[in-house]
Structures are given as structure tokens and as C-alpha cells.
Design a protein around this motif. Structure first.
Motif, PDB file in Angstrom:
ATOM      1  N   ASN A   7       0.857  -1.167  -0.038  1.00 47.77           N
ATOM      2  CA  ASN A   7      -0.020   0.028   0.014  1.00 47.77           C
ATOM      3  C   ASN A   7       1.066   1.344   0.034  1.00 47.77           C
ATOM      4  O   ASN A   7       1.850   1.346   0.798  1.00 47.77           O
ATOM      5  N   LEU A   8       0.359   2.267  -0.620  1.00 49.77           N
ATOM      6  CA  LEU A   8       0.887   3.464  -0.707  1.00 49.77           C
ATOM      7  C   LEU A   8       1.077   4.098   0.578  1.00 49.77           C
ATOM      8  O   LEU A   8      -0.038   4.156   1.198  1.00 49.77           O
ATOM      9  N   MET A   9       2.214   4.593   1.009  1.00 52.07           N
ATOM     10  CA  MET A   9       2.192   5.218   2.405  1.00 52.07           C
ATOM     11  C   MET A   9       2.640   6.808   2.177  1.00 52.07           C
ATOM     12  O   MET A   9       3.444   7.154   1.705  1.00 52.07           O
ATOM     13  N   ASP A  28       5.119  14.095  -1.309  1.00 51.66           N
ATOM     14  CA  ASP A  28       6.010  14.732  -2.354  1.00 51.66           C
ATOM     15  C   ASP A  28       5.684  14.063  -3.548  1.00 51.66           C
ATOM     16  O   ASP A  28       5.741  12.884  -3.894  1.00 51.66           O
ATOM     17  N   ILE A  29       5.502  14.661  -4.747  1.00 50.49           N
ATOM     18  CA  ILE A  29       5.124  13.914  -6.086  1.00 50.49           C
ATOM     19  C   ILE A  29       6.361  14.144  -6.818  1.00 50.49           C
ATOM     20  O   ILE A  29       6.691  15.411  -7.138  1.00 50.49           O
ATOM     21  N   THR A  30       6.880  13.094  -7.611  1.00 51.10           N
ATOM     22  CA  THR A  30       7.881  13.410  -8.634  1.00 51.10           C
ATOM     23  C   THR A  30       7.652  12.625 -10.241  1.00 51.10           C
ATOM     24  O   THR A  30       7.257  11.744  -9.930  1.00 51.10           O
ATOM     25  N   ARG A  70       9.954   7.723 -14.626  1.00 54.79           N
ATOM     26  CA  ARG A  70       9.373   7.090 -13.379  1.00 54.79           C
ATOM     27  C   ARG A  70       8.303   8.390 -12.810  1.00 54.79           C
ATOM     28  O   ARG A  70       8.599   9.360 -12.812  1.00 54.79           O
ATOM     29  N   ILE A  71       7.408   7.880 -11.964  1.00 54.42           N
ATOM     30  CA  ILE A  71       6.491   8.692 -11.343  1.00 54.42           C
ATOM     31  C   ILE A  71       6.495   8.069  -9.921  1.00 54.42           C
ATOM     32  O   ILE A  71       6.194   6.976  -9.419  1.00 54.42           O
ATOM     33  N   MET A  72       6.619   9.062  -8.833  1.00 58.21           N
ATOM     34  CA  MET A  72       6.891   8.555  -7.394  1.00 58.21           C
ATOM     35  C   MET A  72       5.923   9.485  -6.644  1.00 58.21           C
ATOM     36  O   MET A  72       5.914  10.696  -6.920  1.00 58.21           O
ATOM     37  N   ILE A  73       5.318   8.814  -5.591  1.00 59.03           N
ATOM     38  CA  ILE A  73       4.950   9.642  -4.372  1.00 59.03           C
ATOM     39  C   ILE A  73       5.612   9.216  -3.332  1.00 59.03           C
ATOM     40  O   ILE A  73       5.734   7.944  -3.111  1.00 59.03           O
ATOM     41  N   ASP A  74       6.193  10.353  -2.729  1.00 58.39           N
ATOM     42  CA  ASP A  74       6.915   9.937  -1.431  1.00 58.39           C
ATOM     43  C   ASP A  74       8.008   9.059  -1.629  1.00 58.39           C
ATOM     44  O   ASP A  74       8.217   8.162  -0.729  1.00 58.39           O
ATOM     45  N   GLY A  75       8.568   8.913  -2.609  1.00 58.58           N
ATOM     46  CA  GLY A  75       9.853   8.114  -3.102  1.00 58.58           C
ATOM     47  C   GLY A  75       9.381   6.594  -3.398  1.00 58.58           C
ATOM     48  O   GLY A  75      10.020   5.764  -3.642  1.00 58.58           O
ATOM     49  N   GLN A  76       7.902   6.351  -3.385  1.00 55.14           N
ATOM     50  CA  GLN A  76       7.419   5.073  -3.952  1.00 55.14           C
ATOM     51  C   GLN A  76       7.041   5.170  -5.216  1.00 55.14           C
ATOM     52  O   GLN A  76       6.192   5.829  -5.591  1.00 55.14           O
ATOM     53  N   LEU A  77       7.505   4.204  -6.158  1.00 52.85           N
ATOM     54  CA  LEU A  77       7.251   4.105  -7.512  1.00 52.85           C
ATOM     55  C   LEU A  77       5.701   3.768  -7.552  1.00 52.85           C
ATOM     56  O   LEU A  77       5.339   2.868  -6.888  1.00 52.85           O
ATOM     57  N   LEU A  78       4.894   4.574  -8.446  1.00 60.04           N
ATOM     58  CA  LEU A  78       3.808   4.064  -8.559  1.00 60.04           C
ATOM     59  C   LEU A  78       3.398   2.472  -9.076  1.00 60.04           C
ATOM     60  O   LEU A  78       2.330   1.833  -8.592  1.00 60.04           O
ATOM     61  N   THR A  79       4.303   2.102  -9.687  1.00 57.89           N
ATOM     62  CA  THR A  79       4.207   0.753 -10.338  1.00 57.89           C
ATOM     63  C   THR A  79       4.566  -0.416  -9.166  1.00 57.89           C
ATOM     64  O   THR A  79       4.134  -1.516  -9.471  1.00 57.89           O
ATOM     65  N   ASN A  80       4.965   0.111  -8.091  1.00 56.94           N
ATOM     66  CA  ASN A  80       5.320  -0.783  -7.020  1.00 56.94           C
ATOM     67  C   ASN A  80       4.229  -1.297  -5.940  1.00 56.94           C
ATOM     68  O   ASN A  80       4.218  -1.718  -4.859  1.00 56.94           O
TER      69      ASN A  80
END
Ligand SMILES: Nc1ncnc2c1ncn2[C@@H]1O[C@H](COP(=O)(O)OP(=O)(O)O)[C@@H](O)[C@H]1O
Ligand SMILES: [Mg+2]
Length: 319
Positions: A70-72, A77-79, A134-144
């Protein structure tokens, strides 16, 4: 019946038998009639079933990983990192697109229609995966991470709001079915739709019609905004969500959102520049590439595309 009338006339059949015969004929013909309806219904159901199976058979373009977590959300931060993207047509839509949004920051994306603004939202919601980058939210890749957790953490007001043929209340509550009455009221206020709802004889119990056809574009948009406010997600994306509203209402809604959601990151896609002058960062998108970025005054001083667009819109407003 004609035959039996003759029989009664000749005295071979009693009147009671005649009435009985009549009853039997009715009993027989009614269900036969009904059989036609049943046959039609079954045919229709089979056609519908086929359509349903076709939908089930569609391949999902975005697949969740088996071990997705789950996304935490922590800082929010959005990257976007060197994102390249095209739809099936292979025509490039996003070209080396990079963007960083930190917690509580508001970013506006402007640009011509077809420059890829809505696509950025679709990628963030993971309706599609980037072709490269890559797209990340708080350092977590959306694909993960799991799709559900992404959807839970992002509130989107899409370009065209979809409403159910139900009451205004139900349509707003859809954002968060557990919300309390006071939360609903405050969302209605923030979306500046309280005056409209109060002016209706049935208040928010008014039925909106198929896809909301009994409402104006601006009313639909504000219901969509109230619904998203109620969802209370840490990331907020408004995709031309205020395009049908007048300037003052648009300004009021945006300032309400800024006040209430000062902890959320907000992305505002807009083609009307006057509404976004006090946003922290404005990005000017052209054919999927950022060509200018900064605050309103930065971009005005740069005297580039943004400046030209501003001048054009200023003239339009005067007319
Ligand atoms: N589902 C799709 N399939 C193919 N092409 C698409 C699709 N959605 C959008 N496009 C194309 O991608 C480009 C960017 O679209 P979009 O992000 O919606 O632009 P806008 O900046 O107006 O929001 C446009 O040229 C559009 O025609
Ligand atoms: Mg768009």
C-alpha cells in the motif's frame, strides 16, 4: 366460443359449462401471451450477458505487481522524472516531462488543448504507465504500490463530472459515504454551491437527472468539487474543474481549497490564467514539454509564451 354458443342454443351445453369454457380459454391464453414477453426478456439478457463477458475479457493495461504494497503517504511529495508517454497511436504526448511537487505546494499546469495536461493526471492516477521515466509519490514508485491505495490518496475533479441519476446529497456523499452531516455541509460551503442548493425547493434531496442533465455545467462542476473535498485525499487534482464558473466563484473556490487543504499537494489544470495568479508554481506545457515555469510574476517578466497568452486573455476579458 362461437361453437359453444351454438351448442347452448341447441340445448346440448348448459350455461354454466359455457361460462366455465370461457374461463378456461382466458386461463390458457394469458400465460401464452406472457410467454412472448419472457422469450424477449431472455433474448435481451443473453445479449447483455455477452456484452458483459466482452468487458470481462478486456485486457487490463495497468497491472498491479503480485507483491504490491500500500502507498504510504508521509510528506506527499510528487515526482515525475523524465517521463515519456504516448497512447496507442504512438504520437508522443509527454516528452521528457519532469516535475517535483512538495508537501502543501500548489502547482498550476497551463497550456493549449492537446498539450498533455489531462494525461499528467491520468498517469498520476495510474490509468496508464509511462513509456519511459518514473513517477513517484513520497519516493514510492507508482508501479510498486497497489492501485487501490493510489486511488484512495488522490482526489480528482475530472474535466467532465460524472453524476448519478440520484439526489445531490447522494452524489456528494459518494466521495465519502461515512461523512457526517457537518462534513457534508462544510464541503458544500467550500465548493460555493450552498446558495444554489438552498434555492431549490427540495434542497440537496433534488434529483439531478440522467448524468446530471437537470443542472448547468457550473453546478455539476461544483458538485464534483464538493464530492472531492469530502473525500479529503492528501493529493488533489483539479482538471479544468472550474472552467464553467464565473471568475469570482472560481477565485473563491480556489482560495477555500488553499485554506482548508494547506497540508495537501494540489495540482490545478486550467486554461484561464486569471484564476491561478497566486499559485506557488505555474508550468506552461507545450506539446508535452515544459517550456516555462515559475510564479506568475516570473513568467510575466520572462515575456515568453505565458506572457503572450496572458495578454490575449486580457483582451478577451475586456471584450
Ligand atoms: N485515450 C487516448 N488515446 C489516444 N490519444 C489520446 C487519448 N487521450 C488523449 N489523447 C491525445 O493525447 C494528447 C493530449 O491529450 P490531453 O492530455 O487530454 O490534453 P489536454 O492538455 O487538452 O488535457 C491529445 O493530442 C489527444 O488527442
Ligand atoms: Mg484536458
Amino acid at each position: 366460443m362461437i361453437l359453444s354458443i351454438n351448442e347452448v342454443k341447441n340445448g346440448n351445453l348448459s350455461l354454466g359449462s359455457f361460462v366455465g369454457l370461457n374461463a378456461i380459454i382466458i386461463q390458457l391464453s394469458m400465460p401464452l401471451n406472457f410467454l412472448g414477453t419472457v422469450y424477449r426478456e431472455i433474448r435481451q439478457a443473453l445479449v447483455d450477458l455477452e456484452a458483459l463477458f466482452k468487458i470481462f475479457a478486456q485486457e487490463i493495461e495497468v497491472k498491479e505487481k503480485k507483491n504490491a504494497i500500500n502507498l504510504m503517504i508521509n510528506k506527499c511529495d510528487i515526482t515525475f522524472e523524465n517521463v515519456h508517454f504516448f497512447y496507442k497511436s504512438q504520437k508522443p504526448v509527454l516528452n521528457n516531462f519532469s516535475l517535483k511537487i512538495s508537501r502543501g505546494e500548489n502547482v498550476a499546469i497551463v497550456g493549449q488543448t492537446g498539450s498533455g495536461k489531462s494525461t499528467i493526471g491520468r498517469l498520476l492516477f495510474r490509468f496508464y504507465d509511462p513509456v519511459k521515466g518514473r513517477i513517484m509519490i513520497d519516493g514510492q514508485l507508482l508501479t510498486n504500490v497497489t492501485l487501490k491505495s493510489i486511488q484512495q490518496n488522490i482526489g480528482i475533479v475530472p474535466q467532465d463530472t460524472v453524476l448519478f441519476n440520484d439526489t445531490i446529497l447522494h452524489n456528494i456523499q459518494y466521495g465519502n459515504p461515512q461523512a457526517s452531516e457537518s462534513q457534508i455541509q462544510s464541503a458544500i460551503k467550500s465548493a460555493c454551491i450552498d446558495d444554489f442548493i438552498n434555492s431549490l425547493p427540495d434542497g440537496y434531496h433534488t434529483i439531478v437527472g440522467e448524468r446530471g442533465l437537470k443542472l448547468s455545467g457550473g453546478e455539476k462542476q461544483r458538485i464534483g468539487i464538493a464530492r472531492t473535498i469530502l473525500k479529503d485525499a492528501p493529493i488533489l487534482l483539479l482538471d479544468e474543474a472550474t472552467s464553467s464558473l464565473d471568475y469570482t466563484t472560481e477565485k473563491n473556490i480556489l482560495s477555500n481549497l488553499k485554506k482548508e487543504k494547506n497540508n495537501s499537494s494540489m495540482i490545478i489544470i486550467s486554461h484561464r490564467l486569471s484564476a491561478i495568479t497566486d499559485i506557488d508554481k505555474i508550468i506552461f506545457l507545450k506539446s508535452g514539454t515544459i517550456i516555462e515555469e515559475g510564479t506568475h510574476s516570473d513568467l510575466m517578466n520572462a515575456k515568453g509564451e505565458y506572457f503572450n497568452l496572458w495578454k490575449n486573455q486580457e483582451v478577451d476579458d475586456l471584450i
